[in-house]
Write a protein that holds these residues in place. Structure first.
Motif, PDB file in Angstrom:
ATOM      1  N   LYS A   1       0.851  -1.190   0.000  1.00 27.28           N
ATOM      2  CA  LYS A   1       0.000   0.000   0.000  1.00 27.28           C
ATOM      3  C   LYS A   1       0.888   1.241   0.000  1.00 27.28           C
ATOM      4  CE  LYS A   1      -4.153  -1.882   0.348  1.00 27.28           C
ATOM      5  NZ  LYS A   1      -5.253  -1.581  -0.595  1.00 27.28           N
ATOM      6  N   GLU A   2       0.393   2.296  -0.622  1.00 26.21           N
ATOM      7  CA  GLU A   2       1.166   3.540  -0.675  1.00 26.21           C
ATOM      8  C   GLU A   2       1.469   4.088   0.714  1.00 26.21           C
ATOM      9  OE1 GLU A   2      -1.236   5.728  -3.860  1.00 26.21           O
ATOM     10  OE2 GLU A   2       0.788   6.575  -3.926  1.00 26.21           O
ATOM     11  N   ASN A   3       0.622   3.758   1.686  1.00 28.16           N
ATOM     12  CA  ASN A   3       0.836   4.269   3.045  1.00 28.16           C
ATOM     13  C   ASN A   3       1.859   3.438   3.828  1.00 28.16           C
ATOM     14  OD1 ASN A   3      -0.489   1.951   3.746  1.00 28.16           O
ATOM     15  ND2 ASN A   3      -2.325   2.938   4.522  1.00 28.16           N
ATOM     16  N   GLY A   4       2.447   2.426   3.168  1.00 22.04           N
ATOM     17  CA  GLY A   4       3.490   1.641   3.834  1.00 22.04           C
ATOM     18  C   GLY A   4       3.027   0.285   4.331  1.00 22.04           C
ATOM     19  N   ASP A   5       1.722   0.091   4.446  1.00 23.98           N
ATOM     20  CA  ASP A   5       1.201  -1.205   4.895  1.00 23.98           C
ATOM     21  C   ASP A   5       1.155  -2.203   3.737  1.00 23.98           C
ATOM     22  OD1 ASP A   5       0.742  -0.087   7.371  1.00 23.98           O
ATOM     23  OD2 ASP A   5      -1.354   0.410   6.933  1.00 23.98           O
ATOM     24  N   PHE A   6       0.718  -3.415   4.065  1.00 22.39           N
ATOM     25  CA  PHE A   6       0.389  -4.380   3.024  1.00 22.39           C
ATOM     26  C   PHE A   6      -1.106  -4.662   3.079  1.00 22.39           C
ATOM     27  CE2 PHE A   6       4.897  -5.372   2.712  1.00 22.39           C
ATOM     28  CZ  PHE A   6       5.019  -5.674   1.368  1.00 22.39           C
ATOM     29  N   GLY A   7      -1.681  -4.940   1.938  1.00 20.94           N
ATOM     30  CA  GLY A   7      -3.082  -5.342   1.893  1.00 20.94           C
ATOM     31  C   GLY A   7      -3.174  -6.805   1.509  1.00 20.94           C
ATOM     32  N   VAL A   8      -4.298  -7.408   1.865  1.00 20.99           N
ATOM     33  CA  VAL A   8      -4.550  -8.816   1.528  1.00 20.99           C
ATOM     34  C   VAL A   8      -5.483  -8.851   0.330  1.00 20.99           C
ATOM     35  CG1 VAL A   8      -5.569 -10.981   2.342  1.00 20.99           C
ATOM     36  CG2 VAL A   8      -4.362  -9.482   3.957  1.00 20.99           C
ATOM     37  N   ILE A   9      -5.182  -9.682  -0.645  1.00 20.03           N
ATOM     38  CA  ILE A   9      -6.104  -9.879  -1.762  1.00 20.03           C
ATOM     39  C   ILE A   9      -6.430 -11.367  -1.837  1.00 20.03           C
ATOM     40  CG2 ILE A   9      -4.129  -9.730  -3.364  1.00 20.03           C
ATOM     41  CD1 ILE A   9      -6.122  -8.808  -5.516  1.00 20.03           C
ATOM     42  N   ILE A  10      -7.709 -11.682  -1.829  1.00 18.37           N
ATOM     43  CA  ILE A  10      -8.138 -13.071  -1.804  1.00 18.37           C
ATOM     44  C   ILE A  10      -9.366 -13.229  -2.683  1.00 18.37           C
ATOM     45  CG2 ILE A  10      -9.323 -12.613   0.437  1.00 18.37           C
ATOM     46  CD1 ILE A  10      -8.924 -15.610   1.062  1.00 18.37           C
ATOM     47  N   ASP A  11      -9.422 -14.108  -3.626  1.00 19.11           N
ATOM     48  CA  ASP A  11      -8.563 -15.230  -3.940  1.00 19.11           C
ATOM     49  C   ASP A  11      -7.642 -14.859  -5.098  1.00 19.11           C
ATOM     50  OD1 ASP A  11      -7.800 -18.086  -4.100  1.00 19.11           O
ATOM     51  OD2 ASP A  11      -9.252 -18.273  -5.702  1.00 19.11           O
ATOM     52  N   VAL A  12      -6.466 -15.475  -5.164  1.00 14.16           N
ATOM     53  CA  VAL A  12      -5.566 -15.151  -6.268  1.00 14.16           C
ATOM     54  C   VAL A  12      -5.348 -16.328  -7.224  1.00 14.16           C
ATOM     55  CG1 VAL A  12      -4.400 -13.296  -5.034  1.00 14.16           C
ATOM     56  CG2 VAL A  12      -3.468 -15.613  -4.914  1.00 14.16           C
ATOM     57  N   GLY A  13      -6.265 -17.277  -7.232  1.00 15.92           N
ATOM     58  CA  GLY A  13      -6.133 -18.302  -8.252  1.00 15.92           C
ATOM     59  C   GLY A  13      -6.673 -19.679  -7.932  1.00 15.92           C
ATOM     60  N   ALA A  14      -7.044 -19.929  -6.679  1.00 19.40           N
ATOM     61  CA  ALA A  14      -7.525 -21.276  -6.348  1.00 19.40           C
ATOM     62  C   ALA A  14      -8.906 -21.542  -6.931  1.00 19.40           C
ATOM     63  CB  ALA A  14      -7.541 -21.475  -4.832  1.00 19.40           C
ATOM     64  N   ASN A  15      -9.737 -20.506  -6.992  1.00 13.25           N
ATOM     65  CA  ASN A  15     -11.118 -20.672  -7.450  1.00 13.25           C
ATOM     66  C   ASN A  15     -11.423 -19.684  -8.566  1.00 13.25           C
ATOM     67  OD1 ASN A  15     -12.081 -22.407  -4.949  1.00 13.25           O
ATOM     68  ND2 ASN A  15     -10.982 -20.626  -4.144  1.00 13.25           N
ATOM     69  N   ALA A  16     -11.352 -20.152  -9.805  1.00 14.34           N
ATOM     70  CA  ALA A  16     -11.574 -19.259 -10.937  1.00 14.34           C
ATOM     71  C   ALA A  16     -13.023 -18.762 -10.935  1.00 14.34           C
ATOM     72  CB  ALA A  16     -11.237 -19.969 -12.241  1.00 14.34           C
ATOM     73  N   ASP A  17     -13.949 -19.691 -10.813  1.00 15.65           N
ATOM     74  CA  ASP A  17     -15.377 -19.322 -10.748  1.00 15.65           C
ATOM     75  C   ASP A  17     -15.831 -19.345  -9.299  1.00 15.65           C
ATOM     76  OD1 ASP A  17     -16.467 -19.043 -13.528  1.00 15.65           O
ATOM     77  OD2 ASP A  17     -15.629 -21.050 -13.738  1.00 15.65           O
ATOM     78  N   CYS A  18     -16.502 -18.306  -8.865  1.00 17.30           N
ATOM     79  CA  CYS A  18     -16.955 -18.234  -7.474  1.00 17.30           C
ATOM     80  C   CYS A  18     -18.443 -17.917  -7.394  1.00 17.30           C
ATOM     81  CB  CYS A  18     -16.188 -17.152  -6.729  1.00 17.30           C
ATOM     82  SG  CYS A  18     -14.459 -17.537  -6.459  1.00 17.30           S
ATOM     83  N   LYS A  19     -19.043 -18.305  -6.277  1.00 17.77           N
ATOM     84  CA  LYS A  19     -20.418 -17.905  -5.961  1.00 17.77           C
ATOM     85  C   LYS A  19     -20.353 -16.751  -4.958  1.00 17.77           C
ATOM     86  CE  LYS A  19     -22.458 -21.717  -7.786  1.00 17.77           C
ATOM     87  NZ  LYS A  19     -22.980 -21.646  -9.135  1.00 17.77           N
ATOM     88  N   PRO A  20     -21.453 -16.014  -4.822  1.00 16.36           N
ATOM     89  CA  PRO A  20     -21.450 -14.877  -3.890  1.00 16.36           C
ATOM     90  C   PRO A  20     -21.066 -15.252  -2.462  1.00 16.36           C
ATOM     91  CG  PRO A  20     -23.403 -14.823  -5.286  1.00 16.36           C
ATOM     92  CD  PRO A  20     -22.709 -16.101  -5.600  1.00 16.36           C
ATOM     93  N   ASP A  21     -21.569 -16.398  -1.960  1.00 16.64           N
ATOM     94  CA  ASP A  21     -21.259 -16.752  -0.565  1.00 16.64           C
ATOM     95  C   ASP A  21     -19.788 -17.129  -0.392  1.00 16.64           C
ATOM     96  OD1 ASP A  21     -21.675 -19.012  -2.060  1.00 16.64           O
ATOM     97  OD2 ASP A  21     -23.097 -19.945  -0.677  1.00 16.64           O
ATOM     98  N   VAL A  22     -19.164 -17.571  -1.481  1.00 18.73           N
ATOM     99  CA  VAL A  22     -17.721 -17.865  -1.436  1.00 18.73           C
ATOM    100  C   VAL A  22     -16.940 -16.555  -1.294  1.00 18.73           C
ATOM    101  CG1 VAL A  22     -15.784 -18.736  -2.816  1.00 18.73           C
ATOM    102  CG2 VAL A  22     -17.913 -20.051  -2.683  1.00 18.73           C
ATOM    103  N   LEU A  23     -17.337 -15.533  -2.059  1.00 20.12           N
ATOM    104  CA  LEU A  23     -16.666 -14.222  -1.940  1.00 20.12           C
ATOM    105  C   LEU A  23     -16.840 -13.666  -0.523  1.00 20.12           C
ATOM    106  CD1 LEU A  23     -17.338 -12.215  -5.252  1.00 20.12           C
ATOM    107  CD2 LEU A  23     -15.476 -13.781  -4.690  1.00 20.12           C
ATOM    108  N   MET A  24     -18.036 -13.852   0.006  1.00 16.09           N
ATOM    109  CA  MET A  24     -18.322 -13.381   1.368  1.00 16.09           C
ATOM    110  C   MET A  24     -17.331 -14.018   2.360  1.00 16.09           C
ATOM    111  SD  MET A  24     -20.509 -11.719   3.233  1.00 16.09           S
ATOM    112  CE  MET A  24     -20.503 -11.601   5.019  1.00 16.09           C
ATOM    113  N   GLN A  25     -17.126 -15.309   2.228  1.00 15.73           N
ATOM    114  CA  GLN A  25     -16.194 -15.983   3.139  1.00 15.73           C
ATOM    115  C   GLN A  25     -14.747 -15.539   2.893  1.00 15.73           C
ATOM    116  OE1 GLN A  25     -16.833 -20.272   3.043  1.00 15.73           O
ATOM    117  NE2 GLN A  25     -18.380 -20.071   4.660  1.00 15.73           N
ATOM    118  N   PHE A  26     -14.409 -15.247   1.651  1.00 13.31           N
ATOM    119  CA  PHE A  26     -13.056 -14.719   1.380  1.00 13.31           C
ATOM    120  C   PHE A  26     -12.852 -13.438   2.185  1.00 13.31           C
ATOM    121  CE2 PHE A  26     -12.738 -16.635  -3.201  1.00 13.31           C
ATOM    122  CZ  PHE A  26     -12.499 -17.873  -2.649  1.00 13.31           C
TER     123      PHE A  26
END
Lengths: 313, 313
Positions: B133-158
């Motif tokens: 992050k520009e402010n010096g922190d790190f951010g988390v990004i999920i998912d980065v490749g395990a699940n190409a197709d997702c359902k809404p409840d899967v994104l919610m759990q991410f």
């Protein structure tokens, strides 16, 4: 040839639009006229303030303006005299050969779909973006936001239309078409990309180079990058933010300078019956100038007719 | 605490793995032991070549190796004595508290799913990536490749799992969770993001900040970026390629230096019954060292148990 410009569209309109027109007439071929669409008195005053006196510029009055945040469909039906609605009217009638605006993107897209309409046979027109390549060329990325959800045959047509654009506007002989994916192998990806891959594979006309990945956007694996509008939009905005950070940090070099949207001008809508270019909301005069030059090149090479010949029903 | 490392995994294994272990024991707390999993004779020779003599390093023999290009499921069933299979055995038995590898990503993912398994109640475990992050922190990004197709409840759990990770490993108090989209407005996006938005909106536990766009990846709008694995993979590989180009052009500064995967080490699988980190195939010794440090922090903060408490059925 006449190219219409929405003089009222964009965060810095009408000043930036008039400035762009002023810059463009110095670079456009002498047989190209710019038709400024918008409030006549405001445009006349600005032209005179900027000392622009040229018979290459013509004004076409439009009393209303669609704001940047207005709902596209509602705004277009409620404001038939808006500069966007009037501009599309000029394009539909054949009075101008291209129409461009840095105004409300949604209204430009909806306006194109409802006036000049999609080419029969094109399932979904797409908006093309451009990415600089490390080898000095530009690549086409389609779609960058018009169609968030896509079907495989829609992606296939994006590849075909992007290829026709790259060939006719960028002069790339047999454009390499790549499918954006999360891996190179044929079986990788979403249900969408897996199915689209099979459609591309059996097409004999396109120079399909297979799947490409996020790391291939700037290299020369593909001249045309095909993706759904969701993915393309994320990529383009991500690239824009990187340009902004590099600029802020004084790290720009000739390659990264080409990330600047100003150098490109705008994004054409491909698959409609006419030449339409949408500019960035924050367009400066330089950006507007480049959008006008791009619209003129597009009209000059008859991209929409070539798409119609190739994909039309 | 014991952390297992696949000594045979990665393009530069086993040398890079042994080098990474050597570097890590100089930085890890003294109560952490590294268990090197792989061919004992090769590991012993390399340790002695590098002059590593430490009771903080232990060797656990595994006679087979899964290649980088092998089919994950087939390879795991045909090679029960591979370093990846043996490593997961150690994790499942509780002999080690974390397992990491720069080897075959698919085999690591499948191995986790078949040995320690998904936490009951977690629909789909996801792989988390990190963005500076520009402010010096790190951010988390999920998912980065395990699940190409997702359902809404899967994104919610991410979003929920990413938030627990950011809180417990990065020490962010009430992590801001953003949904990657092509516009900020609630109604924007794909059918998936529109539906996911509604799920996030009614959740009272998460600090949901709404939709974010491609331009927000490096700013502080969100500490946790939620997306399907297709989008996340494109973003991460795109960012990697930008780092490579900047490096090649001598344009790196402290912010862009943090794009370097070596500084981060690896990507954890969240939502499984244990601490698993997957490293980049090209991992150097430094990258392996940082992956080990990360695995130790993850194990130390019991992230998987906290996910189980929160999401477990």
């Amino acid at each position: 040839m006449k190219v219409a410009l929405d003089a009222m569209g964009g965060d810095f309109a009408p000043e930036a639009a008039i400035e762009g027109a002023k810059l463009a007439i110095q670079e456009l071929p002498p047989d190209v006229q710019i038709v400024l669409v918008g409030k006549e008195d405001i445009i006349t005053n600005l032209l005179s303030e900027k000392g622009v006196e040229s018979d290459l510029i013509e004004i076409h009055n439009a009393d209303e303006v669609i704001g940047m945040a207005e709902h596209p469909t509602k705004a277009l039906s409620q404001k038939p005299n808006s500069s966007i609605a009037v501009g599309f009217g000029l394009l539909k009638s054949g009075y101008v050969q291209a129409f461009c605006s840095a105004g409300n993107t949604g209204a430009m897209h909806v306006g194109a779909m409802f006036t000049i309409k999609a080419i029969e046979g094109v399932i979904r027109p797409g908006i093309a973006g451009f990415v600089p390549k490390e080898n000095g060329d530009f690549g086409v990325i389609i779609d960058v936001g018009a169609n968030a959800d896509c079907k495989p045959d829609v992606l296939m047509q994006f590849g075909q239309m992007g290829s026709i654009y790259a060939k006719n506007v960028f002069g790339i002989d047999d454009p390499k078409v790549g499918l954006m994916n999360l891996g190179e192998e044929e079986q990788k990806g979403t249900l969408l990309t897996q199915a689209a891959y099979q459609l591309f594979k059996i097409d004999k006309q396109l120079n399909f180079v297979g799947n490409i990945e996020g790391r291939d956007i700037f290299n020369d694996k593909a001249d045309v990058i095909v993706c759904d509008g969701f993915t393309g939009n994320v990529i383009l905005k991500f690239a824009e933010s990187i340009y902004d950070i590099l600029k802020k940090r004084n790290l720009l070099d000739p390659f990264f300078h080409k990330f600047n949207y100003e150098a490109i001008g705008g994004s054409p809508i491909l698959g409609v019956n006419g030449n339409v270019v949408i500019g960035h909301g924050v367009s400066s005069g330089t950006a507007i100038k480049n959008m006008l030059l791009q619209a003129q090149r597009m009209a000059g090479s008859n991209v929409h007719l070539k798409i119609k010949e190739s994909l039309g029903a």
